[in-house]
Scaffold this motif. Structure first.
Motif, short mmCIF file in Angstrom:
data_model
loop_
_atom_site.label_atom_id
_atom_site.label_comp_id
_atom_site.label_asym_id
_atom_site.label_seq_id
_atom_site.Cartn_x
_atom_site.Cartn_y
_atom_site.Cartn_z
N ILE A 103 -0.95 5.10 0.78
CA ILE A 103 -1.18 4.92 2.21
C ILE A 103 -2.47 5.62 2.64
O ILE A 103 -3.24 5.11 3.45
N VAL A 129 0.82 -1.21 0.00
CA VAL A 129 0.00 0.00 0.00
C VAL A 129 0.85 1.27 0.00
O VAL A 129 0.34 2.37 0.15
N LEU A 130 2.16 1.11 -0.20
CA LEU A 130 3.07 2.24 -0.03
C LEU A 130 2.73 3.43 -0.93
O LEU A 130 2.92 4.58 -0.56
N GLU A 131 2.21 3.14 -2.15
CA GLU A 131 1.92 4.24 -3.07
C GLU A 131 0.60 4.91 -2.76
O GLU A 131 0.25 5.91 -3.38
N ARG A 170 1.47 -4.39 -6.35
CA ARG A 170 1.23 -3.02 -5.91
C ARG A 170 0.74 -2.15 -7.07
O ARG A 170 -0.16 -1.34 -6.93
#
Lengths: 482, 336
Positions: free
Chosen positions: A335, A331-333, A385
């Protein structure tokens, strides 16, 4: 290993090839067993011992001091006395590069060199230390076909001089073309060892993965796709390198829905910068980039992602936060999409992770830190992702570099599936086979310009090679029509 | 847990110095660590001694977690102390309920302001914050001394101390006949809030991502520079509160020696605590214990009080070494 022999070490990621060679080079301590060099058992506790025993190694991740010149890097490994003799180091660099048949400029700063050129420096460094055994960990991953040929003939020459060479590779064709004997590893054990001439590609592949291998199946190019509106338009794009010199000089191309446009070229001709500009990590130096008709200002990752671009970068390790879990990296892109008020919505994050892990067959738990994953599984995390957001445009660079056969097959099939779903895919790769297998059309880059464009079906390797070398301008007309 | 092992190893190393100082090492270590916990009076002193380093430990840990190496908590603490003393002299007309928030907010802002310049230099020009934050520490101390020897010199006594702050600006005592004050509660509350933000919010996840892999964070579109800047300012603000806590809770005025190195000890606390907030709380209390124990051991056994500092420094080095060994072992196991 025998004197003058080129010995292939073959196996999937995690099979233990690199670990075995790290033990031999003193980078990893063995639990048991012994190493015998020239009939004498040796205790190798560090690379220093290995070098003293005549063992040289070129690892996948280079051990060069980036702000130093090639000659200075060579001088570092040769510590002879107090005086720093750079002339001697430069001469050694030149001599070793001549033995190899590859040009290396001793006065060049390492951080100004492409990855391919840096690898040459690594090989030269090992040679300059007079090694009797040379270990090469995936040396061809960063080379173009012409360079691979050059490397192979050089390695044969070195073998003829009595050097024993360990050649680690995933590419079966190279193993068959180059090596005298081959040892296959799987799951940390020797699966088989044979004279290379006595085995074929299929046998080796099956030994590696332990199951029969199928090739890629790909739907034919969509007829008339070029007449529809393009999803990605790039017009007269310009950008600079980190050192301020121009990297891209007026690059123009279009990628349509349901199309894979392959970018071929020798590394260091602007491909990395092109990918970075389109990924939002390098500012636009001029020109125009449009995604589905919307013009990008450039130089901003959130803008690029919002416009519908999905990015698979060349450097996998720099795309994930190794200390964070698989679930967080997924989920880094975005958050902020996983918030409940000010709090992280842990439940949604875990749910998202579980579903992506299943859909992309990632071999890991949601809680596992990403640094514990193999290269193939990290690439799957990155694919998951990006593809989970169903991007309109995919910017993909070296998607299968260093991956084993199974993971390569999987990554390629996912890229083609994205194309089937209507995405426009820009594929940058140094693996010509990959470009030819996946692309509908190809463009060739040379010195920051597009020097040729052609249809992938029926593309001629010889012609491609000439274009990549900057000779011939065939296809310039084809680019206009595309 | 690393800390108990580190404590044992530290004692083995430092026994040499204790013996050289002419004392029985077991007796000395008993007084260092255990004795302060055996009587209510000294136990409360441990809490007093832990209060400022709980603040600075949290401040340093937050910055380090973001990959911003703030070595300037000492200077930020002093900036907060100056603000607290200045405000404390003028808020006398206000009730405590108004005066105290003003003191705390003012100290926090002063600490953040002291942290601003190095943070901007780092974010805008890539200038290493380790050097700049460290260099601002003596500047802050000189500023304190300039004030105390100049405009703020106590008019009545002539000592280099400021005039006392107003009674309504003092942090109230928590336990009668002890020096434990509201600052302790404030420090623990900040540690709890910081824990929640780091582990449970999106801002905290971004901070962790930026701190452990700035390249990957930038690639994912996170605002790396903004995160660094915010972490640096929050860190400075919390360190500034440590200054407020010492001025308004203990000294009631600005004095030259009020920090007693709490800013630097905060780095020890943060590192011992593994940059986690529960770790900071535990390490802060441990070092508070050690600070009190070192003082009483020095008096009782007639050994130099510097032995306590040697123990503290050795503890830091042993812990760092232990953490390095653990992470190296983990990476050789995970590495290909």
């Amino acid at each position: 290993m025998r004197r003058g022999e080129i010995h292939a070490l073959l196996g999937e990621n995690g099979a233990g090839k690199t670990t075995l060679m790290r033990v031999v080079y003193g980078l990893t301590r063995p639990d048991s067993g012994e190493i015998v060099v020239a009939g004498r058992p040796v205790a190798i506790r560090s690379p220093k011992d290995a070098i003293a025993a005549g063992i040289g190694m070129v690892t996948q991740h280079f051990s060069l001091v980036r702000p130093m010149t090639v000659a200075e890097n060579l001088a570092l490994g040769r510590g002879s006395g107090m005086r720093l003799d750079l002339t001697l180091a430069a001469a050694a660099a030149t001599e070793a590069s001549q033995r190899l048949g590859m040009r290396v400029q001793p006065s060049a700063r390492v951080d100004s060199l492409s990855i391919g050129q840096q690898q040459r420096v690594e090989i030269v460094k090992a040679l300059a230390r007079d090694c009797r055994v040379l270990i090469l960990d995936e040396p061809t991953a960063v080379l173009v076909p012409q360079e691979v040929e050059g490397l192979f003939s050089a390695l044969r020459k070195l073998a003829a001089q009595g050097l024993a060479i360990v050649f680690i590779s995933h590419k079966l064709g190279e193993v068959l073309a180059l090596t005298d004997r081959v040892t296959v590893l799987r799951g940390g054990r020797v699966e088989g060892s044979a004279v290379t001439a006595a085995v074929d590609e299929r046998t080796l592949a099956e030994l590696m993965v332990g199951r029969p291998v199928v090739g890629q199946e790909r739907a034919p190019a969509v007829v008339g796709s070029a007449t529809r509106d393009p999803l990605l338009e790039v017009d007269s794009l310009a950008a600079n390198k980190a050192n301020g010199l121009p990297a891209l000089r007026g690059v123009s191309f279009r990628v349509h829905a349901r199309e894979v446009l392959g970018v071929a070229g020798v590394s260091g001709n602007g491909q990395s910068e092109l990918v970075e500009v389109l990924s939002g990590t390098r500012p636009l130096g001029g020109g125009l980039v449009k995604v589905a008709g919307v013009t990008l200002r450039g130089g901003s990752v959130p803008e690029v992602i919002r416009a519908g671009i999905g990015r698979i970068a060349e450097d996998r390790q720099a795309s994930v936060v190794g200390d964070l879990s698989v679930a967080y990296n997924l989920v880094l892109e975005r958050i902020d999409d996983f918030r409940k008020g000010g709090r992280l919505d842990e439940e949604a994050i875990q749910r998202n992770a579980r579903s992506l892990i299943e859909r992309f067959a990632i071999r890991a738990t949601p809680q596992a830190p990403v640094r514990t994953l193999s290269g193939g599984n990290i690439q799957k995390v990155l694919l998951a992702r990006v593809l989970a957001r169903e991007p309109k445009v995919l910017i993909v660079s070296q998607p299968t570099r260093g991956l084993d056969v199974g993971a390569t097959e999987y990554v390629r099939s996912e890229l083609l599936a994205a194309r089937e779903r209507g995405a426009a895919v820009l594929l940058v790769s140094e693996d010509l086979d990959e470009l030819l297998a996946l692309s509908d059309r190809l463009i060739v880059m040379y010195e920051g310009k597009v020097v040729g464009a052609l249809n992938a079906a029926g593309a001629d390797r010889g012609q491609l090679g000439l274009l990549m070398a900057g000779r011939g301008s065939a296809g310039a007309a084809a680019e206009q029509s595309a | 847990m690393v800390i108990p092992v580190a404590v044992v190893i530290t004692f083995a190393f430092t026994a040499v110095f204790v013996v050289a100082a002419g004392a029985d090492p077991f007796d000395a270590f008993y007084r260092f660590l255990v004795a302060p916990l055996t009587s209510p009076v000294t136990l409360l002193e441990v809490l007093v001694s832990a209060t400022p380093i709980l603040f600075t430990g949290a401040a340093v840990a937050i910055a380090f977690r973001a990959g911003y190496y703030n070595i300037g908590a000492e200077g930020q603490l002093l900036a907060g102390a100056i603000a607290a003393a200045g405000l404390g002299m003028v808020v006398g007309a206000l009730p405590s309920l108004v005066a105290l928030p003003i003191m705390v907010a003012g100290g926090a802002m002063a600490g953040a302001a002291w942290a601003l310049l190095p943070a901007l230099l780092r974010v805008r020009s890539g200038i290493d914050e380790v050097v700049t934050t460290l260099l601002l520490n003596p500047v802050a101390l000189l500023l304190v001394n300039a004030l105390l020897n100049g405009p703020w010199r106590d008019p009545e006594t002539g000592f280099p101390e400021s005039a006392p702050i107003a009674a309504s600006a003092e942090l109230p005592q928590l336990v009668a006949r002890s020096r434990v004050h509201l600052g302790l509660v404030l420090a623990l509350a900040i540690i709890a809030v910081a824990w929640f933000i780091i582990t449970r919010t999106s801002a905290g996840l971004k901070l962790r991502a930026v701190g452990s892999s700035p390249r990957a964070a930038a690639f994912a579109g996170l605002d790396v520079n903004g995160t660094l800047l915010r972490a640096a300012l929050v860190s400075g603000a919390i360190a500034g509160m440590a200054g407020v806590s010492e001025v308004a809770g203990i000294q009631d005025r600005l004095t030259g020696g009020l920090s007693a190195g709490a800013g630097y000890t905060g780095i020890v606390v943060a590192t011992l605590g593994g940059l986690t907030m529960p770790g900071v709380a535990a390490a802060g209390l441990l070092l508070g214990d050690l600070r009190v124990g070192a003082g009483s051991a020095a008096r009782a056994l007639d050994i130099p009080s510097q032995v306590g500092e040697i123990v503290q420094a050795t503890l830091l080095l042993v812990t760092i070494a232990a953490l390095a060994i653990i992470s190296r072992r983990r990476s050789t196991q995970a590495g290909r």
